[in-house]
Structures are given as structure tokens and as C-alpha cells.
Design a protein around this motif. Structure first.
Motif, PDB file in Angstrom:
ATOM      1  N   UNK A 121       0.635  -0.942  -0.031  1.00  0.00           N
ATOM      2  CA  UNK A 121      -0.234  -0.060  -0.023  1.00  0.00           C
ATOM      3  C   UNK A 121       0.883   1.356   0.120  1.00  0.00           C
ATOM      4  N   UNK A 122       2.346   1.350   1.075  1.00  0.00           N
ATOM      5  CA  UNK A 122       3.234   2.328   0.948  1.00  0.00           C
ATOM      6  C   UNK A 122       3.575   2.634  -0.531  1.00  0.00           C
ATOM      7  N   UNK A 123       4.254   1.626  -1.114  1.00  0.00           N
ATOM      8  CA  UNK A 123       4.017   1.482  -2.420  1.00  0.00           C
ATOM      9  C   UNK A 123       3.866   2.432  -3.097  1.00  0.00           C
ATOM     10  N   UNK A 124       2.281   2.207  -3.334  1.00  0.00           N
ATOM     11  CA  UNK A 124       1.800   2.586  -4.357  1.00  0.00           C
ATOM     12  C   UNK A 124       1.295   3.481  -4.200  1.00  0.00           C
ATOM     13  N   UNK A 125       0.783   4.740  -3.022  1.00  0.00           N
ATOM     14  CA  UNK A 125       0.897   5.187  -3.077  1.00  0.00           C
ATOM     15  C   UNK A 125       2.125   6.670  -3.280  1.00  0.00           C
ATOM     16  N   UNK A 126       3.356   6.521  -2.416  1.00  0.00           N
ATOM     17  CA  UNK A 126       4.905   6.727  -3.353  1.00  0.00           C
ATOM     18  C   UNK A 126       4.622   6.784  -4.824  1.00  0.00           C
ATOM     19  N   UNK A 127       4.030   5.953  -4.773  1.00  0.00           N
ATOM     20  CA  UNK A 127       4.341   6.120  -7.096  1.00  0.00           C
ATOM     21  C   UNK A 127       2.879   6.990  -7.262  1.00  0.00           C
ATOM     22  N   UNK A 128       2.113   6.840  -6.161  1.00  0.00           N
ATOM     23  CA  UNK A 128       0.900   8.204  -7.060  1.00  0.00           C
ATOM     24  C   UNK A 128       1.209   9.574  -6.745  1.00  0.00           C
ATOM     25  N   UNK A 129       2.288   9.490  -5.779  1.00  0.00           N
ATOM     26  CA  UNK A 129       3.071  11.222  -5.618  1.00  0.00           C
ATOM     27  C   UNK A 129       3.972  11.173  -5.916  1.00  0.00           C
ATOM     28  N   UNK A 130       4.990  10.196  -6.886  1.00  0.00           N
ATOM     29  CA  UNK A 130       6.148  10.602  -8.134  1.00  0.00           C
ATOM     30  C   UNK A 130       5.530  11.035  -9.264  1.00  0.00           C
ATOM     31  N   UNK A 131       4.066  10.094  -9.316  1.00  0.00           N
ATOM     32  CA  UNK A 131       3.556  11.006 -10.216  1.00  0.00           C
ATOM     33  C   UNK A 131       2.746  12.067 -10.468  1.00  0.00           C
ATOM     34  N   UNK A 132       2.565  12.638  -8.936  1.00  0.00           N
ATOM     35  CA  UNK A 132       1.527  14.430  -9.252  1.00  0.00           C
ATOM     36  C   UNK A 132       2.659  15.383  -9.524  1.00  0.00           C
ATOM     37  N   UNK A 133       4.873  14.725  -9.117  1.00  0.00           N
ATOM     38  CA  UNK A 133       5.364  15.432  -8.686  1.00  0.00           C
ATOM     39  C   UNK A 133       5.693  15.602 -10.203  1.00  0.00           C
ATOM     40  N   UNK A 134       6.309  14.352 -10.998  1.00  0.00           N
ATOM     41  CA  UNK A 134       6.570  14.496 -12.376  1.00  0.00           C
ATOM     42  C   UNK A 134       5.410  14.868 -13.296  1.00  0.00           C
TER      43      UNK A 134
END
Length: 178
Positions: A121-134
Motif C-alpha cells: 500500500x505504501x509503495x502504491x501511495x509513493x508511486x501516486x505521489x511520484x506521478x503527481x510530482x512528475x
């Protein structure tokens, strides 16, 4: 009873035992001794034979001399075998204790499934945040590019230019950005 077995089990069994089965087993036909009879001989009964007999004494010494080294060697080997068996028993007991410890360690492992699910779940959240930051970084880069373009257009329009002579009544357009 045997005749019934022949009928029930088949011819193969009947061929093994062609004669009639005896009614009484063979060991019941032997003669048993009474409780008063003895099969052992006592030393008192044969004391007359133990007197001076040089042939028997020589024969006994020869047999004793022949068998004693073999019996002593066999006794030593039996003793060594018993010692090695005791050592092996101790090693097996130590190994059994170690295996019990390993078994207990394997049985007492914590349940890691909830932690793995949390990590996923944390990995998924980090991926979402990374996409938003990108995406935000891409927009900022686009804004910088537009600002640089606007600055370059403004600097071009602020530099003195020679007035153009125009015959049209429409005013010249100087540096508008769409």
C-alpha cells in the motif's frame, strides 16, 4: 477345514500342500520331561573324571591358547563398539536437541502478511505521489519556458525600432502573445 480352503482359495494353494494337513502340530508329538528330571550335570557327578588326565589338560591348554587371543580381541572390539555406540548416542541426542531448536524457530516465525500488505500500500501511495510530482515538474518547466518566451518577446518589443511608414489605417501590432 483344508478341504474348504481348497475350494475357497483355489487350486494354487492346494498345490502347495498336497497332503492332508496334520491335525496336531509336530511339536506336540515330542516327549516332554517331567519336572523331576534334570538335563544339567553337576560337578559332583563328574568329579571322578577331573582327576589327573594329562591328555585332557594338554588339549584344554591348547584350545585355551588358541581361542584366548581371539576371545580377547573380540572382547576388545565389543568394548570399542559399545563406546562408539555411546558416543553416537550422545551425538544423536545433541543433533535431536538442535533439530528441536530449529523446529521451534520455524514454528515461532511472525506472520508477515499484514506487513507485506502495508508495504505494498505504501509503495502504491509513493508511486501516486511520484506521478503527481512528475506532472507538477512538467508544468513548472512549461511555465518557465513560456516565461522565457514572454521575456524574449518583451525585450524585442522594448528595443527602439524605426517607425515604419504604413499606408494602411490599421495600427501596427507590437508584441501581443496569445
Amino acid at each position: 477345514m483344508w478341504n474348504e480352503t481348497i475350494k475357497n482359495k483355489g487350486k494354487w494353494y492346494a498345490e502347495i500342500q498336497k497332503a492332508e494337513m496334520p491335525v496336531r502340530p509336530w511339536y506336540l508329538k515330542t516327549k516332554f520331561m517331567d519336572d523331576t528330571e534334570s538335563t544339567t550335570t553337576s560337578a559332583d557327578e563328574n568329579t571322578g573324571n577331573l582327576c589327573d588326565n594329562p591328555t585332557r589338560d594338554t588339549l584344554a591348554e591348547g584350545l585355551l591358547g588358541l581361542l584366548k587371543p581371539t576371545v580377547d580381541q573380540l572382547d576388545d572390539r565389543v568394548r570399542a563398539t559399545r563406546i562408539s555406540q555411546l558416543e553416537l548416542k550422545q551425538q544423536i541426542e545433541l543433533l535431536n536437541e538442535e533439530l528441536q531448536k530449529v523446529k521451534e524457530a520455524l514454528n515461532s516465525h511472525p506472520d508477515l502478511d499484514p506487513y507485506v500488505k502495508k508495504l505494498i500500500a505504501c509503495k502504491h501511495k509513493v508511486t501516486v505521489v511520484l506521478n503527481v510530482l512528475q506532472a507538477s515538474q512538467d508544468r513548472l518547466n512549461e511555465i518557465r519556458r513560456m516565461v522565457q518566451k514572454e521575456k524574449s518577446v518583451n525585450t524585442i518589443s522594448t528595443t527602439p525600432q524605426e517607425p515604419e511608414q504604413s499606408t494602411s489605417t490599421i495600427a501596427p501590432d507590437h508584441g501581443s502573445i496569445n
